[in-house]
Design a protein around this motif. Structure first.
Motif, PDB file in Angstrom:
ATOM      1  N   ASP A  76       0.857  -1.180   0.000  1.00  0.00           N
ATOM      2  CA  ASP A  76       0.000   0.000   0.000  1.00  0.00           C
ATOM      3  C   ASP A  76       0.894   1.231   0.000  1.00  0.00           C
ATOM      4  OD1 ASP A  76      -1.850   2.022   0.512  1.00  0.00           O
ATOM      5  OD2 ASP A  76      -3.027   0.795   1.899  1.00  0.00           O
ATOM      6  N   THR A  77       0.872   1.996  -1.089  1.00  0.00           N
ATOM      7  CA  THR A  77       1.815   3.111  -1.218  1.00  0.00           C
ATOM      8  C   THR A  77       1.271   4.442  -0.699  1.00  0.00           C
ATOM      9  OG1 THR A  77       1.119   3.493  -3.514  1.00  0.00           O
ATOM     10  CG2 THR A  77       3.038   2.065  -3.160  1.00  0.00           C
ATOM     11  N   HIS A  78       0.065   4.423  -0.091  1.00  0.00           N
ATOM     12  CA  HIS A  78      -0.423   5.643   0.559  1.00  0.00           C
ATOM     13  C   HIS A  78      -1.600   5.319   1.467  1.00  0.00           C
ATOM     14  CE1 HIS A  78      -1.279   9.817   1.362  1.00  0.00           C
ATOM     15  NE2 HIS A  78      -2.517   9.678   0.923  1.00  0.00           N
ATOM     16  N   ILE A  79      -1.414   5.547   2.779  1.00  0.00           N
ATOM     17  CA  ILE A  79      -2.460   5.270   3.759  1.00  0.00           C
ATOM     18  C   ILE A  79      -2.181   6.108   4.999  1.00  0.00           C
ATOM     19  CG2 ILE A  79      -1.192   3.267   4.670  1.00  0.00           C
ATOM     20  CD1 ILE A  79      -3.928   1.907   5.139  1.00  0.00           C
ATOM     21  N   HIS A  80      -3.265   6.454   5.739  1.00  0.00           N
ATOM     22  CA  HIS A  80      -3.155   7.282   6.940  1.00  0.00           C
ATOM     23  C   HIS A  80      -3.487   6.446   8.177  1.00  0.00           C
ATOM     24  CE1 HIS A  80      -3.213  11.357   4.893  1.00  0.00           C
ATOM     25  NE2 HIS A  80      -3.628  10.572   3.905  1.00  0.00           N
ATOM     26  N   TYR A  81      -2.514   6.193   9.030  1.00  0.00           N
ATOM     27  CA  TYR A  81      -2.800   5.429  10.253  1.00  0.00           C
ATOM     28  C   TYR A  81      -3.749   6.163  11.198  1.00  0.00           C
ATOM     29  CZ  TYR A  81      -0.461   6.151  14.921  1.00  0.00           C
ATOM     30  OH  TYR A  81      -0.117   6.507  16.192  1.00  0.00           O
ATOM     31  N   PRO A  82      -3.695   7.500  11.347  1.00  0.00           N
ATOM     32  CA  PRO A  82      -4.604   8.149  12.293  1.00  0.00           C
ATOM     33  C   PRO A  82      -6.020   8.355  11.765  1.00  0.00           C
ATOM     34  CG  PRO A  82      -3.147   9.774  11.330  1.00  0.00           C
ATOM     35  CD  PRO A  82      -2.681   8.436  10.830  1.00  0.00           C
ATOM     36  N   GLN A  83      -6.301   7.924  10.539  1.00  0.00           N
ATOM     37  CA  GLN A  83      -7.641   8.139   9.999  1.00  0.00           C
ATOM     38  C   GLN A  83      -8.521   6.894  10.035  1.00  0.00           C
ATOM     39  OE1 GLN A  83      -7.830  10.302   6.276  1.00  0.00           O
ATOM     40  NE2 GLN A  83      -6.208  11.710   6.890  1.00  0.00           N
ATOM     41  N   PRO A 104     -10.074  17.049  13.520  1.00  0.00           N
ATOM     42  CA  PRO A 104     -10.568  16.697  14.849  1.00  0.00           C
ATOM     43  C   PRO A 104     -10.106  15.310  15.318  1.00  0.00           C
ATOM     44  CG  PRO A 104     -12.313  17.722  13.578  1.00  0.00           C
ATOM     45  CD  PRO A 104     -11.175  17.491  12.635  1.00  0.00           C
ATOM     46  N   GLU A 105     -10.073  14.339  14.393  1.00  0.00           N
ATOM     47  CA  GLU A 105      -9.625  13.004  14.778  1.00  0.00           C
ATOM     48  C   GLU A 105      -8.139  12.988  15.116  1.00  0.00           C
ATOM     49  OE1 GLU A 105      -9.470   8.862  15.527  1.00  0.00           O
ATOM     50  OE2 GLU A 105     -11.076  10.364  15.611  1.00  0.00           O
ATOM     51  N   GLU A 106      -7.324  13.671  14.319  1.00  0.00           N
ATOM     52  CA  GLU A 106      -5.878  13.629  14.556  1.00  0.00           C
ATOM     53  C   GLU A 106      -5.492  14.328  15.857  1.00  0.00           C
ATOM     54  OE1 GLU A 106      -3.523  14.624  11.136  1.00  0.00           O
ATOM     55  OE2 GLU A 106      -4.434  13.041   9.916  1.00  0.00           O
ATOM     56  N   MET A 107      -6.317  15.265  16.327  1.00  0.00           N
ATOM     57  CA  MET A 107      -6.036  15.884  17.629  1.00  0.00           C
ATOM     58  C   MET A 107      -6.027  14.849  18.746  1.00  0.00           C
ATOM     59  SD  MET A 107      -8.305  19.374  17.567  1.00  0.00           S
ATOM     60  CE  MET A 107      -8.264  20.485  16.154  1.00  0.00           C
ATOM     61  N   VAL A 136       3.075   5.257   5.094  1.00  0.00           N
ATOM     62  CA  VAL A 136       2.030   5.647   6.029  1.00  0.00           C
ATOM     63  C   VAL A 136       2.206   7.081   6.514  1.00  0.00           C
ATOM     64  CG1 VAL A 136       0.874   4.998   8.185  1.00  0.00           C
ATOM     65  CG2 VAL A 136       1.989   3.235   6.795  1.00  0.00           C
ATOM     66  N   PHE A 137       1.122   7.843   6.484  1.00  0.00           N
ATOM     67  CA  PHE A 137       1.064   9.143   7.135  1.00  0.00           C
ATOM     68  C   PHE A 137       0.853   8.951   8.629  1.00  0.00           C
ATOM     69  CE2 PHE A 137       1.177  11.901   3.603  1.00  0.00           C
ATOM     70  CZ  PHE A 137       1.024  13.219   4.031  1.00  0.00           C
ATOM     71  N   GLY A 138       1.637   9.673   9.445  1.00  0.00           N
ATOM     72  CA  GLY A 138       1.399   9.709  10.876  1.00  0.00           C
ATOM     73  C   GLY A 138       0.564  10.917  11.248  1.00  0.00           C
ATOM     74  N   THR A 139       0.858  11.515  12.405  1.00  0.00           N
ATOM     75  CA  THR A 139       0.230  12.760  12.822  1.00  0.00           C
ATOM     76  C   THR A 139       1.330  13.775  13.130  1.00  0.00           C
ATOM     77  OG1 THR A 139       0.196  12.433  15.237  1.00  0.00           O
ATOM     78  CG2 THR A 139      -1.560  11.393  13.958  1.00  0.00           C
ATOM     79  N   ILE A 140       0.924  14.922  13.586  1.00  0.00           N
ATOM     80  CA  ILE A 140       1.863  15.972  13.956  1.00  0.00           C
ATOM     81  C   ILE A 140       2.657  15.611  15.212  1.00  0.00           C
ATOM     82  CG2 ILE A 140       0.300  17.283  15.465  1.00  0.00           C
ATOM     83  CD1 ILE A 140       2.452  18.877  12.737  1.00  0.00           C
TER      84      ILE A 140
END
Length: 439
Positions: A76-83, A104-107, A136-140
């Motif tokens: 999977d070459t693009h996915i967001h774990y916090p979503q 709001p979810e990533e907060m 994978v995208f993480g969060t801030i």
């Protein structure tokens, strides 16, 4: 402790080249009654079972499967774990989606326990769906990315991830500064990049949420650590593109913003690329950058139709991405289903062998990891999936009617989902089995 060989017997199919380069007849290997032999997490032999079994020691355990197909683990070459918590949220396009659901979810990922719970669920879903590698995208939050890597490391997964960079046009709770982003990213790179199978990606969310100073800082990180990845979004939505033009009027276009700050290189992966000019395609190819094709997300958010032929005519590497949570499934089988429909809407066909290529070897090439993963060649890491071709009564009926390998594969891609994942193996060890806890 002495190493032990293990063997698995089933039908085996894997991609060995891109169909556009070598033709459909030469892009894959298929063994109707095949055998794959694993030792210490690596593939040491593959071929017809009647030949290989004659050479195997009688002490080597052989797992035999009926009505199953073994193929390389999905990439999977693009996915967001916090979503994961906002998948299947109703009724928005990209910019409103970010404002109303994503931010709001990533907060909530400032809470370490929440981040760990979601990381565990995320990896469970990947294994349930046969995905063995992901970008994978993480969060801030630096801590949430630490937690992600900790949980991936426990599972010996090949994961690429990074802390999101955002210092403007986002809620204050989700912004950093160029300096803090640099320091946090550098610390994470030094801790996790190339630790076992883990890799790091410098991750600006997208051009509108990073100032020129932060984008410059991201380019500085890529120069200091030239073997890390760069992962961001590009030309997904027409309103997004207009916004980028308003924020960066001095630049020639969306891609040129990233290019100006040195963010295009061999390990740069841009999600979406739905609305790209010829010049942008040329520039992606010149810099050996890759694009993630995310069909379920593009349809769900109404972003547009990805032009695979256009990118490939410029020799741009393309992989498949689920883009969960705007993407509506962790299943790359379902993602292939939607990719086929996107091509149909453009009066083009997407052959099932090409789909399998994009979800395996094509993804590996997009990540420049084809020497390690992407197919079942000898010497590769033993990440593979055992697919049940009779997972439901409908599958049983349809497979009995299928007359060719291509037809069976097409049925799998049109009707398939997590129910078809019988087992998932990571470095030769079983990580998931249908009916197990967490199924």
């Amino acid at each position: 402790m002495a190493s032990q060989r293990k063997a698995y017997r089933a039908s085996i199919l894997h991609c060995i080249a891109d169909p556009k380069d070598v033709g459909l007849d030469n892009c894959y290997e298929f063994f109707e009654d095949g055998l794959i032999v694993i030792e210490d997490g690596y593939i040491v032999d593959i071929g017809e079972s009647n030949k290989l079994m004659k050479m195997l020691s009688t002490r080597i355990p052989i797992q035999e499967y009926e009505n199953k197909l073994i193929t390389s683990g999905f990439i999977d070459t693009h996915i967001h774990y916090p979503q994961i918590g906002i998948i299947a949220s109703y009724g928005e396009q990209l910019l409103d989606w970010l404002e109303n659901y994503t931010f709001p979810e990533e907060m909530r990922f400032s809470d370490p326990q929440y981040a760990r719970d979601k990381a565990n669920l995320f990896f469970q879903q990947l294994m349930n769906n046969g995905t063995t590698t992901a970008l994978v995208f993480g969060t801030i939050h630096k801590q949430s990315v630490d937690i992600f890597f900790e949980e991936a490391h426990k599972r010996r997964l090949r994961m690429i991830a990074g802390k999101v960079l955002m210092d403007q046009n986002a809620p204050p709770e989700l912004t950093d500064t160029p300096e803090s982003a640099y320091q946090d990213s550098k610390a994470l790179i030094e801790k996790w990049h190339n630790k076992d199978r883990l890799l790091y990606a410098v991750t600006p969310r997208f051009a509108p949420t990073s100032s020129p100073q932060q984008l410059k800082m991201a380019g500085k990180l890529l120069k200091e650590f030239p073997d890390v990845y760069m992962h961001t979004h590009l030309s997904e939505n027409l309103k997004e593109i207009d916004w980028v033009k308003a924020l960066f009027p001095e630049r020639a276009g969306y891609l040129d913003v990233y290019d100006h700050y040195g963010l295009l290189h061999k390990r740069s992966v841009f999600a979406h690329g739905v609305h790209l000019s010829e010049h942008e395609c040329q520039r992606l190819a010149q810099t050996h950058s890759s694009v993630a094709f995310c069909p379920t997300s593009n349809l769900f958010l109404g972003s547009g139709l990805f032009n695979l032929s256009k990118l490939e005519s410029h020799q741009v590497r393309v992989g498949m991405g689920t883009d969960v949570g705007a993407g509506t499934s962790f299943s790359l089988l379902q993602t292939m289903n939607e990719a086929y429909k996107i091509m149909q809407l453009q009066q083009e066909k997407l052959h099932p062998l090409k789909s399998l290529y994009l979800a395996t070897l094509g993804g590996a090439k997009a990540l420049h990891l084809e020497d390690k993963i992407g197919n079942l060649k000898v010497g590769k890491e033993a990440d593979f999936v055992v697919l049940d071709l009779h997972a439901t009564s409908l599958f049983t009926m349809r497979m009995k009617q299928a007359k060719t390998l291509e037809e069976r594969l097409f049925v799998l891609m049109m009707l398939g989902d997590e129910r078809n994942i019988h087992q998932t193996y990571i470095m030769g060890e079983k990580a998931f089995q249908t009916g197990s806890i967490g199924d």
